[in-house]
Design an enzyme around this catalytic site. Sequence first.
Site, PDB file in Angstrom:
ATOM      1  N   ALA A  14       0.817  -1.226   0.000  1.00 57.74           N
ATOM      2  CA  ALA A  14       0.000   0.000   0.000  1.00 57.74           C
ATOM      3  C   ALA A  14       0.848   1.272   0.000  1.00 57.74           C
ATOM      4  CB  ALA A  14      -0.941  -0.013   1.206  1.00 57.74           C
ATOM      5  N   ARG A  16       2.292   2.606  -2.544  1.00 61.56           N
ATOM      6  CA  ARG A  16       2.128   3.389  -3.779  1.00 61.56           C
ATOM      7  C   ARG A  16       1.069   2.723  -4.665  1.00 61.56           C
ATOM      8  NH1 ARG A  16       6.438   0.921  -7.319  1.00 61.56           N
ATOM      9  NH2 ARG A  16       7.318  -0.705  -5.981  1.00 61.56           N
ATOM     10  N   ASP A  64       7.765  -8.506   3.811  1.00 60.04           N
ATOM     11  CA  ASP A  64       7.833  -9.048   2.459  1.00 60.04           C
ATOM     12  C   ASP A  64       6.855 -10.216   2.385  1.00 60.04           C
ATOM     13  OD1 ASP A  64       8.513 -10.508   0.172  1.00 60.04           O
ATOM     14  OD2 ASP A  64      10.631  -9.947   0.308  1.00 60.04           O
ATOM     15  N   SER A 143      -6.068  -9.392 -12.712  1.00 56.28           N
ATOM     16  CA  SER A 143      -5.705  -8.465 -13.794  1.00 56.28           C
ATOM     17  C   SER A 143      -6.339  -8.913 -15.096  1.00 56.28           C
ATOM     18  CB  SER A 143      -4.179  -8.462 -13.967  1.00 56.28           C
ATOM     19  OG  SER A 143      -3.819  -7.828 -15.183  1.00 56.28           O
ATOM     20  N   TYR A 156       3.474 -13.412 -15.110  1.00 59.04           N
ATOM     21  CA  TYR A 156       2.459 -12.541 -14.502  1.00 59.04           C
ATOM     22  C   TYR A 156       1.042 -13.045 -14.807  1.00 59.04           C
ATOM     23  CZ  TYR A 156       0.126  -8.097 -13.348  1.00 59.04           C
ATOM     24  OH  TYR A 156      -0.698  -7.127 -12.817  1.00 59.04           O
TER      25      TYR A 156
HETATM   26  P1  NAP Z   1       3.147  -0.856  -8.045  1.00 60.92           P
HETATM   27  O1  NAP Z   1       2.846   0.590  -8.280  1.00 60.92           O
HETATM   28  O2  NAP Z   1       4.322  -1.482  -8.694  1.00 60.92           O
HETATM   29  O3  NAP Z   1       3.214  -1.077  -6.451  1.00 60.92           O
HETATM   30  C1  NAP Z   1       3.484  -2.371  -5.973  1.00 60.92           C
HETATM   31  C2  NAP Z   1       3.261  -2.386  -4.476  1.00 60.92           C
HETATM   32  O4  NAP Z   1       3.487  -3.732  -4.028  1.00 60.92           O
HETATM   33  C3  NAP Z   1       4.223  -1.521  -3.715  1.00 60.92           C
HETATM   34  O5  NAP Z   1       3.575  -0.979  -2.592  1.00 60.92           O
HETATM   35  C4  NAP Z   1       5.306  -2.491  -3.268  1.00 60.92           C
HETATM   36  O6  NAP Z   1       5.985  -2.110  -2.071  1.00 60.92           O
HETATM   37  C5  NAP Z   1       4.475  -3.721  -3.019  1.00 60.92           C
HETATM   38  N1  NAP Z   1       5.227  -4.971  -3.074  1.00 60.92           N
HETATM   39  C6  NAP Z   1       5.874  -5.524  -4.133  1.00 60.92           C
HETATM   40  N2  NAP Z   1       6.448  -6.687  -3.775  1.00 60.92           N
HETATM   41  C7  NAP Z   1       6.146  -6.883  -2.460  1.00 60.92           C
HETATM   42  C8  NAP Z   1       6.451  -7.890  -1.506  1.00 60.92           C
HETATM   43  N3  NAP Z   1       7.196  -8.949  -1.842  1.00 60.92           N
HETATM   44  N4  NAP Z   1       5.978  -7.744  -0.247  1.00 60.92           N
HETATM   45  C9  NAP Z   1       5.226  -6.678   0.112  1.00 60.92           C
HETATM   46  N5  NAP Z   1       4.896  -5.681  -0.753  1.00 60.92           N
HETATM   47  C10 NAP Z   1       5.360  -5.783  -2.009  1.00 60.92           C
HETATM   48  O7  NAP Z   1       1.895  -1.777  -8.462  1.00 60.92           O
HETATM   49  P2  NAP Z   1       0.405  -1.375  -8.902  1.00 60.92           P
HETATM   50  O8  NAP Z   1       0.417  -1.050 -10.351  1.00 60.92           O
HETATM   51  O9  NAP Z   1      -0.171  -0.425  -7.927  1.00 60.92           O
HETATM   52  O10 NAP Z   1      -0.308  -2.799  -8.771  1.00 60.92           O
HETATM   53  C11 NAP Z   1      -0.936  -3.220  -7.574  1.00 60.92           C
HETATM   54  C12 NAP Z   1      -1.613  -4.559  -7.830  1.00 60.92           C
HETATM   55  O11 NAP Z   1      -2.558  -4.413  -8.891  1.00 60.92           O
HETATM   56  C13 NAP Z   1      -0.651  -5.651  -8.273  1.00 60.92           C
HETATM   57  O12 NAP Z   1      -1.039  -6.894  -7.739  1.00 60.92           O
HETATM   58  C14 NAP Z   1      -0.802  -5.662  -9.780  1.00 60.92           C
HETATM   59  O13 NAP Z   1      -0.461  -6.900 -10.340  1.00 60.92           O
HETATM   60  C15 NAP Z   1      -2.275  -5.355  -9.912  1.00 60.92           C
HETATM   61  N6  NAP Z   1      -2.642  -4.773 -11.216  1.00 60.92           N
HETATM   62  C16 NAP Z   1      -2.053  -3.635 -11.659  1.00 60.92           C
HETATM   63  C17 NAP Z   1      -2.415  -3.099 -12.907  1.00 60.92           C
HETATM   64  C18 NAP Z   1      -1.822  -1.834 -13.456  1.00 60.92           C
HETATM   65  O14 NAP Z   1      -2.088  -1.545 -14.628  1.00 60.92           O
HETATM   66  N7  NAP Z   1      -1.075  -1.065 -12.712  1.00 60.92           N
HETATM   67  C19 NAP Z   1      -3.362  -3.780 -13.672  1.00 60.92           C
HETATM   68  C20 NAP Z   1      -3.937  -4.948 -13.187  1.00 60.92           C
HETATM   69  C21 NAP Z   1      -3.570  -5.432 -11.950  1.00 60.92           C
HETATM   70  P3  NAP Z   1       7.304  -1.119  -2.131  1.00 60.92           P
HETATM   71  O15 NAP Z   1       6.778   0.216  -2.607  1.00 60.92           O
HETATM   72  O16 NAP Z   1       7.802  -1.053  -0.738  1.00 60.92           O
HETATM   73  O17 NAP Z   1       8.243  -1.721  -3.103  1.00 60.92           O
END
Ligand code: NAP
Length: 247
Positions: A14, A16, A64, A143, A156
């Site tokens: 959460a 970002r 993590d 997704s 993915y």
């Molecule tokens: P993002 O901006 O890359 O942010 C990822 C978040 O996950 C960050 O808060 C990160 O923490 C955390 N994270 C990553 N690995 C982790 C781990 N091993 N343990 C704990 N926290 C972890 O991603 P997002 O685009 O917001 O996506 C959020 C979710 O929505 C994901 O599951 C993604 O697959 C899904 N999603 C995204 C999209 C899109 O277009 N963006 C579309 C469909 C689905 P840190 O900041 O500390 O690294």
Amino acid sequence: MGMLDGKVALVTGASRGIGRAIALELGKHGASVVVNYRERKEQADEVVHEIKKMGSKAIAIQADVTKPEQVDAMVGQVVKELGQVYILVNNAGTTADRTLRRMSKEEWLKVIDTNLNGVFYVTSRVVQSLEAGGGGHIIMLSSIIGEMGNAGLVNYGSTKAALIGFTKSAAQELVRFNILVNAVAPGFIETDMIVNLPDEARQTLLDKTPMRRFGRPEEVATMVRYLVTEGTYITGQVFNINGGMYM
Ligand code: NAP
């Protein structure tokens, strides 16, 4: 009074992006929010600060999700400091895009470990707390890629499709404990995951999107909040938030 006053919400990843928007939306409606993050402490603290400004409780916890012992410690701390969990949002996720012919075992495992194994570690642990509190909601971040696939994303896409199976099975298993399990399947949402792609790749994604724009994290957060406040007869479902893409 907010609709979620006094309810504890744990949002993984959460600090970002979509997770941040969900944490803020739940906090806005009165939830006590756990802002989980992996390494970006400053950004997680900023989300906590924003939620507190709205008058709700919030704490940031580093864990993590690929490390079961860190997950256990996090959930233990949540229950001790805030009480039993009412909402779990499995949002933490990662990518390691590569064509199948070039994908390394490490790139495969990194994504499976975070997006699928991590969800298992967190959910199986939090279920005990949800049950002890009398029920609640689990939301998965699947997704569009799990539904329609995309070149270069077999790792993915496999995890996001798996989360749909996870959601449907867990929903059937947990309904007797008053725990409702649903998934949201966003299309292309303007976060670091998309922002960092080369211009050409971004354009290709836009060309696939009938609304011809990327979604905003808040547009996903609104659906999550709806499910946990109004979705009293909804479980085992997948909700597409994708600007009109049609499978
Ligand atoms: P993002 O901006 O890359 O942010 C990822 C978040 O996950 C960050 O808060 C990160 O923490 C955390 N994270 C990553 N690995 C982790 C781990 N091993 N343990 C704990 N926290 C972890 O991603 P997002 O685009 O917001 O996506 C959020 C979710 O929505 C994901 O599951 C993604 O697959 C899904 N999603 C995204 C999209 C899109 O277009 N963006 C579309 C469909 C689905 P840190 O900041 O500390 O690294």
